[in-house]
Design a protein around this motif. Structure first.
Motif, mmCIF file in Angstrom:
data_model
loop_
_atom_site.group_PDB
_atom_site.id
_atom_site.type_symbol
_atom_site.label_atom_id
_atom_site.label_comp_id
_atom_site.label_asym_id
_atom_site.label_seq_id
_atom_site.Cartn_x
_atom_site.Cartn_y
_atom_site.Cartn_z
ATOM 1 N N PRO A 420 0.638 -1.153 -0.005
ATOM 2 C CA PRO A 420 -0.031 -0.027 0.127
ATOM 3 C C PRO A 420 0.798 1.314 0.012
ATOM 4 N N THR A 421 0.340 2.155 -0.735
ATOM 5 C CA THR A 421 1.074 3.359 -0.842
ATOM 6 C C THR A 421 0.787 4.717 -0.099
ATOM 7 N N ASP A 422 -0.276 4.417 1.024
ATOM 8 C CA ASP A 422 -0.842 5.587 1.665
ATOM 9 C C ASP A 422 0.223 5.546 2.888
ATOM 10 N N ASN A 423 1.220 6.463 2.288
ATOM 11 C CA ASN A 423 2.304 6.419 3.604
ATOM 12 C C ASN A 423 2.119 7.547 4.638
ATOM 13 N N PRO A 424 2.144 7.391 5.922
ATOM 14 C CA PRO A 424 2.098 8.539 6.773
ATOM 15 C C PRO A 424 2.983 9.740 6.309
ATOM 16 N N ALA A 485 -3.015 3.849 10.252
ATOM 17 C CA ALA A 485 -3.610 2.536 10.125
ATOM 18 C C ALA A 485 -2.869 1.510 10.653
ATOM 19 N N ASN A 486 -3.460 0.441 11.202
ATOM 20 C CA ASN A 486 -2.467 -0.559 11.761
ATOM 21 C C ASN A 486 -1.781 -1.278 10.408
ATOM 22 N N GLY A 487 -0.766 -2.070 10.683
ATOM 23 C CA GLY A 487 0.018 -2.680 9.567
ATOM 24 C C GLY A 487 1.450 -2.528 9.580
ATOM 25 N N ASN A 488 1.983 -3.134 8.747
ATOM 26 C CA ASN A 488 3.499 -2.993 8.662
ATOM 27 C C ASN A 488 4.321 -1.716 8.060
ATOM 28 N N THR A 510 6.808 0.987 18.489
ATOM 29 C CA THR A 510 5.845 1.312 18.440
ATOM 30 C C THR A 510 5.024 1.452 19.652
ATOM 31 N N CYS A 511 5.711 1.970 20.664
ATOM 32 C CA CYS A 511 5.367 2.562 21.915
ATOM 33 C C CYS A 511 6.387 3.282 22.470
ATOM 34 N N ALA A 512 6.376 4.011 23.525
ATOM 35 C CA ALA A 512 7.482 4.981 23.935
ATOM 36 C C ALA A 512 8.427 3.853 24.802
ATOM 37 N N SER A 513 7.795 2.951 25.601
ATOM 38 C CA SER A 513 8.683 2.145 26.185
ATOM 39 C C SER A 513 9.160 0.740 25.238
ATOM 40 N N CYS A 514 8.616 0.742 24.327
ATOM 41 C CA CYS A 514 9.114 -0.439 23.379
ATOM 42 C C CYS A 514 10.438 -0.508 23.209
ATOM 43 N N THR A 515 10.966 -1.625 22.927
ATOM 44 C CA THR A 515 12.361 -1.905 22.364
ATOM 45 C C THR A 515 12.232 -1.500 20.973
ATOM 46 N N LEU A 535 8.344 -2.974 11.173
ATOM 47 C CA LEU A 535 7.653 -2.943 12.481
ATOM 48 C C LEU A 535 6.168 -3.155 12.096
ATOM 49 N N SER A 536 5.540 -3.913 13.097
ATOM 50 C CA SER A 536 4.151 -4.234 13.138
ATOM 51 C C SER A 536 3.378 -3.266 14.067
ATOM 52 N N VAL A 537 2.516 -2.348 13.459
ATOM 53 C CA VAL A 537 1.790 -1.398 14.129
ATOM 54 C C VAL A 537 0.382 -2.024 14.651
ATOM 55 N N THR A 538 0.085 -1.917 15.770
ATOM 56 C CA THR A 538 -1.188 -2.343 16.075
ATOM 57 C C THR A 538 -1.871 -1.481 16.972
ATOM 58 N N ASN A 539 -1.282 -0.443 17.413
ATOM 59 C CA ASN A 539 -2.150 1.021 18.155
ATOM 60 C C ASN A 539 -2.060 1.929 17.454
#
Length: 567
Positions: A420-424, A485-488, A510-515, A535-539
Protein backbone atom coordinates in the motif's frame (compact mmCIF):
# COMPACT_ATOMS: atom_id res chain seq x y z
CA UNK A 1 32.27 -30.81 26.54
CA UNK A 2 33.60 -27.68 24.90
CA UNK A 3 34.90 -27.48 21.37
CA UNK A 4 37.48 -24.80 20.55
CA UNK A 5 38.12 -23.42 17.08
CA UNK A 6 41.58 -21.92 16.86
CA UNK A 7 44.75 -21.75 14.77
CA UNK A 8 48.38 -21.22 15.60
CA UNK A 9 50.60 -18.27 14.82
CA UNK A 10 48.15 -15.48 15.62
CA UNK A 11 46.33 -15.75 12.32
CA UNK A 12 42.98 -17.13 13.37
CA UNK A 13 40.13 -17.00 15.82
CA UNK A 14 39.01 -18.81 18.94
CA UNK A 15 35.50 -20.18 19.21
CA UNK A 16 33.97 -22.35 21.88
CA UNK A 17 31.08 -24.62 20.99
CA UNK A 18 29.44 -26.87 23.53
CA UNK A 19 28.46 -30.22 22.09
CA UNK A 20 25.83 -32.82 22.89
CA UNK A 21 26.63 -36.31 24.09
CA UNK A 22 28.44 -38.88 22.02
CA UNK A 23 26.31 -41.13 19.86
CA UNK A 24 23.08 -39.16 20.29
CA UNK A 25 20.52 -39.98 17.65
CA UNK A 26 19.84 -37.13 15.27
CA UNK A 27 16.38 -36.53 13.87
CA UNK A 28 16.04 -35.96 10.15
CA UNK A 29 15.93 -32.33 9.00
CA UNK A 30 13.33 -30.96 6.65
CA UNK A 31 15.67 -31.45 3.71
CA UNK A 32 14.59 -31.44 0.11
CA UNK A 33 15.77 -33.96 -2.43
CA UNK A 34 18.94 -33.00 -4.28
CA UNK A 35 18.30 -30.79 -7.26
CA UNK A 36 19.26 -32.01 -10.69
CA UNK A 37 22.84 -31.22 -11.60
CA UNK A 38 23.30 -27.92 -13.39
CA UNK A 39 26.29 -26.66 -15.31
CA UNK A 40 26.11 -23.08 -14.01
CA UNK A 41 24.22 -21.07 -11.40
CA UNK A 42 20.71 -20.14 -12.55
CA UNK A 43 19.61 -16.52 -13.08
CA UNK A 44 22.72 -14.88 -11.65
CA UNK A 45 22.22 -11.48 -10.05
CA UNK A 46 23.96 -8.75 -12.09
CA UNK A 47 26.74 -6.89 -10.25
CA UNK A 48 29.24 -4.19 -11.11
CA UNK A 49 31.89 -6.00 -9.02
CA UNK A 50 32.64 -9.21 -10.87
CA UNK A 51 34.80 -11.20 -8.43
CA UNK A 52 33.26 -14.18 -6.63
CA UNK A 53 31.57 -13.56 -3.27
CA UNK A 54 31.03 -16.53 -0.97
CA UNK A 55 29.58 -16.59 2.55
CA UNK A 56 30.56 -18.90 5.43
CA UNK A 57 27.49 -20.53 7.01
CA UNK A 58 27.14 -22.44 10.29
CA UNK A 59 24.63 -25.35 10.08
CA UNK A 60 24.57 -26.12 13.79
CA UNK A 61 21.43 -24.42 15.16
CA UNK A 62 18.52 -26.45 16.56
CA UNK A 63 15.14 -25.42 17.92
CA UNK A 64 13.21 -27.33 20.56
CA UNK A 65 11.14 -28.91 17.78
CA UNK A 66 14.06 -29.91 15.54
CA UNK A 67 16.58 -31.21 18.07
CA UNK A 68 14.92 -34.58 18.54
CA UNK A 69 14.93 -34.30 22.34
CA UNK A 70 12.63 -31.32 22.97
CA UNK A 71 15.52 -29.06 23.98
CA UNK A 72 17.02 -26.08 22.23
CA UNK A 73 20.39 -26.68 20.60
CA UNK A 74 23.49 -25.70 22.53
CA UNK A 75 24.45 -22.98 20.07
CA UNK A 76 21.38 -21.07 21.26
CA UNK A 77 21.83 -21.98 24.92
CA UNK A 78 25.56 -22.39 25.62
CA UNK A 79 25.81 -23.34 29.31
CA UNK A 80 23.29 -21.01 30.90
CA UNK A 81 20.65 -19.57 28.54
CA UNK A 82 17.07 -20.77 28.07
CA UNK A 83 15.26 -19.73 24.87
CA UNK A 84 11.95 -20.74 26.46
CA UNK A 85 12.29 -17.55 28.54
CA UNK A 86 10.71 -14.72 26.52
CA UNK A 87 10.92 -11.02 27.44
CA UNK A 88 8.33 -8.30 26.96
CA UNK A 89 9.53 -7.51 23.43
CA UNK A 90 9.10 -11.12 22.33
CA UNK A 91 12.81 -11.97 22.41
CA UNK A 92 13.82 -15.41 23.56
CA UNK A 93 16.80 -15.70 25.88
CA UNK A 94 19.66 -16.86 23.66
CA UNK A 95 23.43 -17.12 24.00
CA UNK A 96 24.31 -14.10 21.91
CA UNK A 97 24.43 -10.32 22.13
CA UNK A 98 22.52 -10.30 18.83
CA UNK A 99 19.12 -11.61 17.83
CA UNK A 100 17.98 -13.01 14.46
CA UNK A 101 15.26 -10.94 12.85
CA UNK A 102 13.19 -14.13 12.43
CA UNK A 103 14.06 -15.33 15.93
CA UNK A 104 16.18 -18.37 16.85
CA UNK A 105 15.72 -21.13 14.29
CA UNK A 106 16.64 -24.64 13.19
CA UNK A 107 19.33 -24.76 10.51
CA UNK A 108 17.60 -27.65 8.73
CA UNK A 109 14.18 -25.97 8.57
CA UNK A 110 13.32 -25.84 4.86
CA UNK A 111 11.68 -22.41 5.20
CA UNK A 112 14.73 -21.00 6.97
CA UNK A 113 17.01 -22.46 4.28
CA UNK A 114 14.88 -20.88 1.53
CA UNK A 115 14.88 -17.52 3.33
CA UNK A 116 18.64 -17.52 3.91
CA UNK A 117 19.61 -18.57 0.40
CA UNK A 118 17.29 -16.05 -1.26
CA UNK A 119 18.68 -13.27 0.94
CA UNK A 120 22.19 -14.29 -0.09
CA UNK A 121 21.24 -14.22 -3.76
CA UNK A 122 19.61 -10.78 -3.63
CA UNK A 123 22.56 -9.39 -1.65
CA UNK A 124 24.96 -10.38 -4.43
CA UNK A 125 26.42 -13.59 -2.96
CA UNK A 126 27.52 -16.22 -5.48
CA UNK A 127 27.74 -19.23 -3.20
CA UNK A 128 27.82 -20.62 0.32
CA UNK A 129 30.75 -22.22 2.18
CA UNK A 130 29.28 -24.58 4.76
CA UNK A 131 31.09 -25.49 7.97
CA UNK A 132 31.16 -29.29 7.56
CA UNK A 133 31.75 -31.75 10.44
CA UNK A 134 32.65 -34.90 8.51
CA UNK A 135 30.92 -38.27 8.70
CA UNK A 136 31.71 -39.34 12.27
CA UNK A 137 28.69 -40.65 14.20
CA UNK A 138 29.59 -38.66 17.28
CA UNK A 139 28.40 -35.65 19.27
CA UNK A 140 26.24 -33.33 17.16
CA UNK A 141 28.17 -34.07 13.96
CA UNK A 142 25.43 -36.19 12.28
CA UNK A 143 22.83 -33.49 12.89
CA UNK A 144 25.15 -30.77 11.58
CA UNK A 145 25.83 -32.86 8.47
CA UNK A 146 22.11 -33.36 7.87
CA UNK A 147 21.52 -29.63 8.20
CA UNK A 148 24.39 -28.99 5.79
CA UNK A 149 22.68 -31.19 3.24
CA UNK A 150 19.37 -29.40 3.72
CA UNK A 151 21.22 -26.28 2.56
CA UNK A 152 23.23 -28.00 -0.18
CA UNK A 153 20.13 -29.63 -1.66
CA UNK A 154 18.49 -26.21 -2.10
CA UNK A 155 21.42 -24.27 -3.54
CA UNK A 156 21.05 -25.27 -7.19
CA UNK A 157 17.36 -24.36 -7.31
CA UNK A 158 18.21 -20.88 -5.98
CA UNK A 159 21.08 -20.46 -8.42
CA UNK A 160 23.92 -20.52 -5.88
CA UNK A 161 27.15 -22.48 -5.77
CA UNK A 162 28.46 -24.29 -2.70
CA UNK A 163 31.51 -25.90 -1.13
CA UNK A 164 32.39 -27.03 2.39
CA UNK A 165 34.84 -25.95 5.07
CA UNK A 166 36.19 -29.15 6.62
CA UNK A 167 36.55 -29.35 10.41
CA UNK A 168 39.51 -31.72 10.70
CA UNK A 169 39.80 -30.72 14.38
CA UNK A 170 36.76 -32.90 15.06
CA UNK A 171 39.12 -35.89 14.97
CA UNK A 172 40.88 -34.44 18.00
CA UNK A 173 37.71 -33.43 19.81
CA UNK A 174 35.70 -36.63 19.32
CA UNK A 175 38.07 -38.90 21.31
CA UNK A 176 38.29 -36.27 24.04
CA UNK A 177 34.52 -36.56 24.48
CA UNK A 178 34.48 -40.35 24.63
CA UNK A 179 33.98 -41.14 20.94
CA UNK A 180 36.99 -43.27 19.98
CA UNK A 181 38.45 -42.97 16.50
CA UNK A 182 40.95 -45.85 16.20
CA UNK A 183 42.27 -44.76 12.80
CA UNK A 184 41.87 -41.03 12.23
CA UNK A 185 43.45 -41.06 8.79
CA UNK A 186 41.11 -43.82 7.63
CA UNK A 187 38.14 -41.87 8.96
CA UNK A 188 39.30 -38.74 7.12
CA UNK A 189 39.73 -40.76 3.92
CA UNK A 190 36.12 -41.87 4.32
CA UNK A 191 35.14 -38.21 4.54
CA UNK A 192 36.87 -37.54 1.22
CA UNK A 193 35.08 -40.47 -0.41
CA UNK A 194 31.78 -39.09 0.87
CA UNK A 195 32.59 -35.63 -0.49
CA UNK A 196 33.60 -37.11 -3.84
CA UNK A 197 30.48 -39.24 -4.20
CA UNK A 198 27.91 -36.80 -2.82
CA UNK A 199 29.13 -33.22 -3.30
CA UNK A 200 32.06 -32.81 -5.69
CA UNK A 201 30.15 -34.22 -8.67
CA UNK A 202 27.28 -31.75 -8.42
CA UNK A 203 27.11 -29.20 -11.17
CA UNK A 204 26.94 -26.24 -8.80
CA UNK A 205 29.84 -27.30 -6.58
CA UNK A 206 32.45 -24.52 -6.64
CA UNK A 207 35.43 -25.37 -8.80
CA UNK A 208 38.69 -23.45 -8.99
CA UNK A 209 41.35 -24.41 -11.54
CA UNK A 210 39.09 -27.23 -12.77
CA UNK A 211 39.03 -28.97 -9.39
CA UNK A 212 36.46 -28.95 -6.58
CA UNK A 213 37.13 -26.35 -3.90
CA UNK A 214 37.73 -27.64 -0.36
CA UNK A 215 38.58 -25.41 2.60
CA UNK A 216 39.81 -26.59 5.99
CA UNK A 217 39.45 -24.70 9.27
CA UNK A 218 43.06 -25.37 10.17
CA UNK A 219 44.64 -27.87 9.73
CA UNK A 220 44.48 -28.70 13.41
CA UNK A 221 44.54 -32.51 13.69
CA UNK A 222 46.37 -33.51 10.50
CA UNK A 223 49.49 -31.38 10.49
CA UNK A 224 51.89 -32.94 8.00
CA UNK A 225 51.94 -33.12 4.19
CA UNK A 226 52.03 -36.92 4.38
CA UNK A 227 48.79 -36.90 6.37
CA UNK A 228 47.01 -34.96 3.65
CA UNK A 229 48.49 -37.04 0.85
CA UNK A 230 47.07 -40.07 2.65
CA UNK A 231 43.68 -38.40 3.19
CA UNK A 232 43.36 -37.38 -0.46
CA UNK A 233 44.57 -40.75 -1.80
CA UNK A 234 41.05 -42.00 -2.74
CA UNK A 235 40.54 -38.98 -5.01
CA UNK A 236 41.61 -39.22 -8.64
CA UNK A 237 41.02 -35.46 -8.97
CA UNK A 238 42.60 -33.71 -6.02
CA UNK A 239 40.69 -30.71 -4.65
CA UNK A 240 41.77 -27.12 -4.79
CA UNK A 241 42.58 -27.28 -1.09
CA UNK A 242 42.84 -24.11 1.01
CA UNK A 243 43.98 -23.88 4.60
CA UNK A 244 43.65 -21.01 7.02
CA UNK A 245 46.19 -18.26 6.51
CA UNK A 246 49.79 -19.18 7.33
CA UNK A 247 48.88 -22.87 7.76
CA UNK A 248 49.43 -24.26 4.25
CA UNK A 249 52.87 -25.64 5.08
CA UNK A 250 51.13 -28.30 7.18
CA UNK A 251 49.57 -29.70 4.01
CA UNK A 252 52.58 -29.12 1.77
CA UNK A 253 51.95 -29.41 -1.96
CA UNK A 254 48.43 -30.65 -1.23
CA UNK A 255 47.49 -27.07 -0.34
CA UNK A 256 46.86 -24.78 -3.29
CA UNK A 257 46.34 -21.63 -1.25
CA UNK A 258 45.00 -20.01 1.92
CA UNK A 259 42.16 -17.87 3.19
CA UNK A 260 42.29 -15.23 5.96
CA UNK A 261 40.02 -15.09 8.99
CA UNK A 262 39.00 -12.76 11.80
CA UNK A 263 41.76 -11.79 14.19
CA UNK A 264 42.64 -9.08 16.69
CA UNK A 265 45.23 -7.40 14.44
CA UNK A 266 42.31 -6.40 12.18
CA UNK A 267 43.28 -4.52 9.02
CA UNK A 268 47.02 -4.63 9.79
CA UNK A 269 46.97 -8.41 9.55
CA UNK A 270 44.74 -8.38 6.48
CA UNK A 271 46.91 -5.88 4.62
CA UNK A 272 50.02 -7.90 5.42
CA UNK A 273 48.36 -11.04 4.08
CA UNK A 274 47.15 -9.36 0.91
CA UNK A 275 50.45 -7.60 0.21
CA UNK A 276 53.08 -10.07 1.39
CA UNK A 277 51.73 -13.61 1.09
CA UNK A 278 52.27 -14.99 -2.44
CA UNK A 279 49.92 -17.92 -3.05
CA UNK A 280 48.50 -19.84 -5.97
CA UNK A 281 44.93 -19.29 -4.76
CA UNK A 282 44.31 -16.50 -2.28
CA UNK A 283 40.93 -15.60 -0.81
CA UNK A 284 39.97 -12.31 0.79
CA UNK A 285 37.68 -11.89 3.77
CA UNK A 286 35.11 -9.37 4.96
CA UNK A 287 33.52 -9.51 8.40
CA UNK A 288 31.29 -7.28 10.55
CA UNK A 289 33.17 -7.40 13.86
CA UNK A 290 33.90 -9.88 16.63
CA UNK A 291 32.14 -9.91 20.01
CA UNK A 292 31.82 -13.34 21.58
CA UNK A 293 29.23 -14.45 24.09
CA UNK A 294 31.34 -17.35 25.32
CA UNK A 295 32.26 -15.96 28.74
CA UNK A 296 28.74 -14.65 29.37
CA UNK A 297 27.39 -18.00 28.19
CA UNK A 298 29.51 -19.96 30.64
CA UNK A 299 32.00 -21.36 28.15
CA UNK A 300 34.97 -19.03 28.49
CA UNK A 301 36.61 -17.46 25.49
CA UNK A 302 38.98 -14.90 24.03
CA UNK A 303 39.64 -11.60 25.74
CA UNK A 304 39.64 -9.46 22.61
CA UNK A 305 36.92 -8.04 20.40
CA UNK A 306 36.55 -5.95 17.27
CA UNK A 307 33.87 -3.25 17.28
CA UNK A 308 31.20 -3.47 14.61
CA UNK A 309 30.98 0.33 14.28
CA UNK A 310 27.49 -0.09 12.91
CA UNK A 311 28.17 -1.59 9.50
CA UNK A 312 31.49 0.27 9.30
CA UNK A 313 33.82 -2.64 10.05
CA UNK A 314 32.05 -4.77 7.46
CA UNK A 315 32.32 -2.04 4.85
CA UNK A 316 35.97 -1.42 5.72
CA UNK A 317 37.04 -5.07 5.45
CA UNK A 318 34.97 -5.54 2.30
CA UNK A 319 36.60 -2.53 0.63
CA UNK A 320 40.02 -3.82 1.66
CA UNK A 321 39.31 -7.22 0.11
CA UNK A 322 37.83 -5.69 -3.05
CA UNK A 323 40.91 -3.54 -3.55
CA UNK A 324 43.41 -6.30 -2.75
CA UNK A 325 43.32 -7.96 -6.16
CA UNK A 326 42.00 -11.32 -4.92
CA UNK A 327 39.51 -13.14 -7.13
CA UNK A 328 37.44 -14.67 -4.33
CA UNK A 329 36.08 -13.10 -1.13
CA UNK A 330 34.62 -14.99 1.82
CA UNK A 331 32.13 -13.22 4.09
CA UNK A 332 32.72 -14.37 7.66
CA UNK A 333 30.09 -15.19 8.64
CA UNK A 334 26.44 -15.54 7.76
CA UNK A 335 25.30 -16.63 11.21
CA UNK A 336 27.88 -17.25 13.94
CA UNK A 337 25.87 -15.65 16.73
CA UNK A 338 28.19 -16.91 19.46
CA UNK A 339 31.02 -14.81 18.02
CA UNK A 340 28.92 -11.87 16.85
CA UNK A 341 30.08 -12.23 13.25
CA UNK A 342 26.65 -12.68 11.64
CA UNK A 343 25.63 -10.60 8.62
CA UNK A 344 22.12 -12.02 8.22
CA UNK A 345 19.30 -9.70 9.37
CA UNK A 346 19.13 -9.09 13.12
CA UNK A 347 17.19 -6.83 15.43
CA UNK A 348 20.35 -4.89 16.22
CA UNK A 349 21.61 -4.27 12.68
CA UNK A 350 18.47 -4.80 10.63
CA UNK A 351 19.39 -5.50 7.01
CA UNK A 352 22.38 -3.15 7.25
CA UNK A 353 25.13 -5.62 6.38
CA UNK A 354 23.23 -6.95 3.37
CA UNK A 355 22.31 -3.51 2.05
CA UNK A 356 25.96 -2.47 2.47
CA UNK A 357 26.90 -5.53 0.43
CA UNK A 358 24.33 -4.66 -2.23
CA UNK A 359 25.67 -1.13 -2.54
CA UNK A 360 29.34 -2.10 -2.66
CA UNK A 361 28.80 -4.89 -5.19
CA UNK A 362 26.57 -2.81 -7.44
CA UNK A 363 23.53 -5.06 -7.10
CA UNK A 364 20.28 -3.65 -8.59
CA UNK A 365 18.26 -4.57 -5.49
CA UNK A 366 17.72 -2.95 -2.10
CA UNK A 367 16.24 -3.51 1.33
CA UNK A 368 12.68 -3.64 0.03
CA UNK A 369 13.57 -6.80 -1.91
CA UNK A 370 15.16 -8.37 1.16
CA UNK A 371 12.06 -7.57 3.18
CA UNK A 372 9.91 -9.14 0.48
CA UNK A 373 11.91 -12.35 0.94
CA UNK A 374 11.25 -12.10 4.68
CA UNK A 375 7.56 -11.80 3.87
CA UNK A 376 7.79 -15.07 1.93
CA UNK A 377 9.27 -16.70 5.05
CA UNK A 378 6.56 -15.21 7.28
CA UNK A 379 3.81 -16.51 5.01
CA UNK A 380 5.44 -19.94 4.80
CA UNK A 381 5.02 -20.15 8.57
CA UNK A 382 1.64 -18.42 8.75
CA UNK A 383 0.08 -20.77 6.19
CA UNK A 384 2.10 -23.88 7.03
CA UNK A 385 -0.98 -26.14 6.87
CA UNK A 386 -2.60 -24.53 3.81
CA UNK A 387 -1.51 -26.52 0.76
CA UNK A 388 -3.17 -24.15 -1.71
CA UNK A 389 -1.36 -21.15 -0.21
CA UNK A 390 1.92 -23.05 -0.16
CA UNK A 391 1.51 -23.71 -3.88
CA UNK A 392 1.16 -19.96 -4.44
CA UNK A 393 4.27 -19.36 -2.34
CA UNK A 394 6.14 -21.93 -4.42
CA UNK A 395 5.30 -19.78 -7.43
CA UNK A 396 6.59 -16.71 -5.58
CA UNK A 397 9.83 -18.59 -4.90
CA UNK A 398 10.13 -19.41 -8.60
CA UNK A 399 9.72 -15.71 -9.42
CA UNK A 400 12.44 -14.80 -6.93
CA UNK A 401 15.02 -17.25 -8.26
CA UNK A 402 14.34 -16.10 -11.81
CA UNK A 403 14.81 -12.46 -10.78
CA UNK A 404 11.17 -11.46 -11.05
CA UNK A 405 10.65 -9.92 -7.59
CA UNK A 406 7.77 -7.74 -8.80
CA UNK A 407 5.85 -10.88 -9.75
CA UNK A 408 6.65 -12.42 -6.37
CA UNK A 409 5.36 -9.23 -4.75
CA UNK A 410 2.01 -9.62 -6.48
CA UNK A 411 1.53 -12.96 -4.76
CA UNK A 412 2.88 -11.90 -1.38
CA UNK A 413 1.00 -8.59 -1.31
CA UNK A 414 -2.35 -10.06 -2.28
CA UNK A 415 -2.40 -9.29 -5.98
CA UNK A 416 -0.60 -5.95 -6.08
CA UNK A 417 2.94 -5.39 -7.27
CA UNK A 418 3.82 -3.07 -4.41
CA UNK A 419 2.61 -2.66 -0.84
CA UNK A 420 0.00 0.00 0.00
CA UNK A 421 1.18 3.52 -0.84
CA UNK A 422 -0.84 5.52 1.69
CA UNK A 423 2.31 6.40 3.61
CA UNK A 424 1.93 8.55 6.73
CA UNK A 425 3.38 12.04 6.38
CA UNK A 426 6.57 13.04 8.18
CA UNK A 427 6.51 16.63 9.45
CA UNK A 428 9.45 18.66 8.14
CA UNK A 429 11.01 15.53 6.65
CA UNK A 430 13.84 17.48 4.98
CA UNK A 431 14.57 19.81 7.94
CA UNK A 432 13.97 22.91 5.82
CA UNK A 433 12.05 24.39 8.77
CA UNK A 434 14.80 23.78 11.27
CA UNK A 435 13.83 21.43 14.09
CA UNK A 436 10.11 22.10 13.74
CA UNK A 437 8.14 18.89 14.27
CA UNK A 438 11.11 17.09 15.82
CA UNK A 439 11.93 16.43 19.49
CA UNK A 440 15.33 15.84 21.05
CA UNK A 441 16.18 13.90 24.20
CA UNK A 442 19.52 13.36 25.91
CA UNK A 443 20.44 11.41 29.06
CA UNK A 444 23.49 13.60 29.73
CA UNK A 445 22.43 17.16 28.86
CA UNK A 446 23.95 17.09 25.37
CA UNK A 447 20.73 17.69 23.43
CA UNK A 448 22.45 20.68 21.82
CA UNK A 449 24.40 18.20 19.70
CA UNK A 450 21.27 17.91 17.53
CA UNK A 451 20.67 20.84 15.16
CA UNK A 452 20.00 21.64 11.52
CA UNK A 453 22.48 23.23 9.13
CA UNK A 454 23.47 23.53 5.47
CA UNK A 455 27.07 22.26 5.86
CA UNK A 456 28.00 20.26 2.71
CA UNK A 457 24.36 20.47 1.61
CA UNK A 458 21.35 18.30 2.22
CA UNK A 459 20.37 15.33 0.12
CA UNK A 460 17.82 17.09 -2.09
CA UNK A 461 17.86 20.60 -0.64
CA UNK A 462 19.95 22.89 1.53
CA UNK A 463 19.26 21.73 5.09
CA UNK A 464 19.80 18.50 6.98
CA UNK A 465 19.84 17.31 10.59
CA UNK A 466 23.26 17.05 12.22
CA UNK A 467 24.38 15.25 15.36
CA UNK A 468 27.73 16.78 16.35
CA UNK A 469 29.45 18.30 19.37
CA UNK A 470 33.04 19.30 20.21
CA UNK A 471 32.94 16.64 22.93
CA UNK A 472 31.24 13.34 23.67
CA UNK A 473 27.45 13.27 23.44
CA UNK A 474 24.33 11.14 23.30
CA UNK A 475 21.14 12.41 21.73
CA UNK A 476 17.90 11.04 20.29
CA UNK A 477 16.09 13.16 17.70
CA UNK A 478 12.64 11.79 17.06
CA UNK A 479 9.12 12.38 15.84
CA UNK A 480 5.88 10.60 16.68
CA UNK A 481 2.80 9.93 14.58
CA UNK A 482 -0.53 8.75 15.97
CA UNK A 483 -3.73 7.46 14.46
CA UNK A 484 -2.09 5.69 11.55
CA UNK A 485 -3.66 2.53 10.15
CA UNK A 486 -2.50 -0.70 11.70
CA UNK A 487 -0.11 -2.63 9.51
CA UNK A 488 3.56 -3.11 8.71
CA UNK A 489 5.83 -0.08 8.37
CA UNK A 490 9.48 0.80 8.00
CA UNK A 491 11.30 4.15 8.18
CA UNK A 492 13.67 5.26 5.42
CA UNK A 493 16.17 8.13 5.40
CA UNK A 494 19.39 9.37 3.81
CA UNK A 495 22.48 9.56 6.01
CA UNK A 496 26.16 10.54 6.08
CA UNK A 497 28.41 9.59 8.98
CA UNK A 498 32.00 9.70 10.18
CA UNK A 499 33.92 9.35 13.44
CA UNK A 500 33.92 7.17 16.53
CA UNK A 501 30.49 6.19 17.86
CA UNK A 502 29.37 3.92 20.64
CA UNK A 503 26.27 3.51 18.51
CA UNK A 504 24.48 5.38 15.77
CA UNK A 505 21.18 4.06 14.53
CA UNK A 506 18.07 4.86 12.57
CA UNK A 507 15.33 3.41 14.73
CA UNK A 508 11.59 3.19 15.23
CA UNK A 509 9.25 1.74 17.83
CA UNK A 510 5.54 1.24 18.32
CA UNK A 511 5.26 2.53 21.89
CA UNK A 512 7.33 4.85 24.04
CA UNK A 513 8.65 2.01 26.21
CA UNK A 514 9.04 -0.59 23.44
CA UNK A 515 12.39 -1.92 22.28
CA UNK A 516 13.17 -0.13 19.00
CA UNK A 517 13.77 -1.82 15.68
CA UNK A 518 17.03 -0.30 14.50
CA UNK A 519 19.49 -0.21 11.64
CA UNK A 520 23.01 0.58 12.77
CA UNK A 521 24.82 3.12 10.63
CA UNK A 522 28.16 2.45 9.03
CA UNK A 523 30.60 5.12 7.87
CA UNK A 524 29.35 6.92 4.75
CA UNK A 525 31.25 9.76 3.09
CA UNK A 526 28.35 10.42 0.72
CA UNK A 527 24.58 10.31 1.15
CA UNK A 528 23.41 6.71 1.63
CA UNK A 529 19.83 5.51 1.94
CA UNK A 530 18.98 3.24 4.88
CA UNK A 531 15.79 1.71 6.26
CA UNK A 532 14.76 0.32 9.61
CA UNK A 533 13.53 -3.25 9.90
CA UNK A 534 9.79 -3.68 9.46
CA UNK A 535 7.57 -2.94 12.47
CA UNK A 536 4.03 -4.15 13.03
CA UNK A 537 1.84 -1.26 14.20
CA UNK A 538 -1.20 -2.44 16.17
CA UNK A 539 -2.09 0.69 18.14
CA UNK A 540 -1.78 3.44 15.53
CA UNK A 541 1.46 4.79 17.03
CA UNK A 542 4.97 5.10 15.61
CA UNK A 543 8.01 6.86 17.09
CA UNK A 544 11.10 7.19 14.89
CA UNK A 545 14.34 9.07 14.43
CA UNK A 546 18.11 9.12 14.93
CA UNK A 547 19.81 8.00 18.15
CA UNK A 548 23.56 8.46 18.51
CA UNK A 549 26.24 8.18 21.17
CA UNK A 550 29.66 9.60 20.27
CA UNK A 551 32.93 9.39 22.17
CA UNK A 552 34.89 12.19 20.52
CA UNK A 553 34.30 15.63 19.07
CA UNK A 554 35.27 14.48 15.58
CA UNK A 555 32.11 12.40 15.20
CA UNK A 556 29.11 13.48 13.13
CA UNK A 557 25.93 12.15 11.52
CA UNK A 558 23.79 13.89 8.92
CA UNK A 559 20.15 12.84 8.36
CA UNK A 560 17.76 13.99 5.63
CA UNK A 561 14.55 13.21 3.73
CA UNK A 562 12.90 10.91 6.28
CA UNK A 563 9.98 8.76 5.09
CA UNK A 564 7.51 6.31 6.61
CA UNK A 565 6.70 3.46 4.24
CA UNK A 566 3.63 1.30 4.66
CA UNK A 567 3.97 -2.25 3.35
Amino acid sequence: MTRHRFVNGGAGVFAALLLVGCGQAASEPEAEAPAAAVTAPLASVPKSFNKKIYVHLMPWFESNTSSGNGSWGIHWTMANKNPNVIDGSGKRQIASYYYPLIGPYASGDKDVVEYQLLLMKYAGVDGVLIDWPGTLNCLDYPKNKQNSEAVINKTASVGLEFAVVYEDNNYTLAPQSGCPVPDKLAAARNDMVYLRDNYFSRGNHIKINNAPLLLDFGPQTFSSPSDWSNIFSPLSVKPTFLTLWYESQEAGANAKGEYPWIYSDFTTGLQNFYNNRPLGVKFGVAYPGFNTFYTAGGWGGPGWSLAHNGTGTFGQTLDLAKNSGVNWIQLATWNDYGEGTMIEPTREFGYGFLTTLQQKLGVPYNQSHLELIAKLYEQRKQYANDSAKQAQLNTAFDHFVNLRPDEAAKILNGGTTTPPTDNPAVTNAGFESGMSGWNTWSPNNTAGAAFTETYNGGYNSANHLTHYSPGAFETWTYQTVSGIANGNYRVRAWVRKGGDFGFSRLQAKTCASCTPAATNLGTYSSWTQLETPTLSVTNGYLEFGLHTQAFTGSSFVHLDDVQILRQ
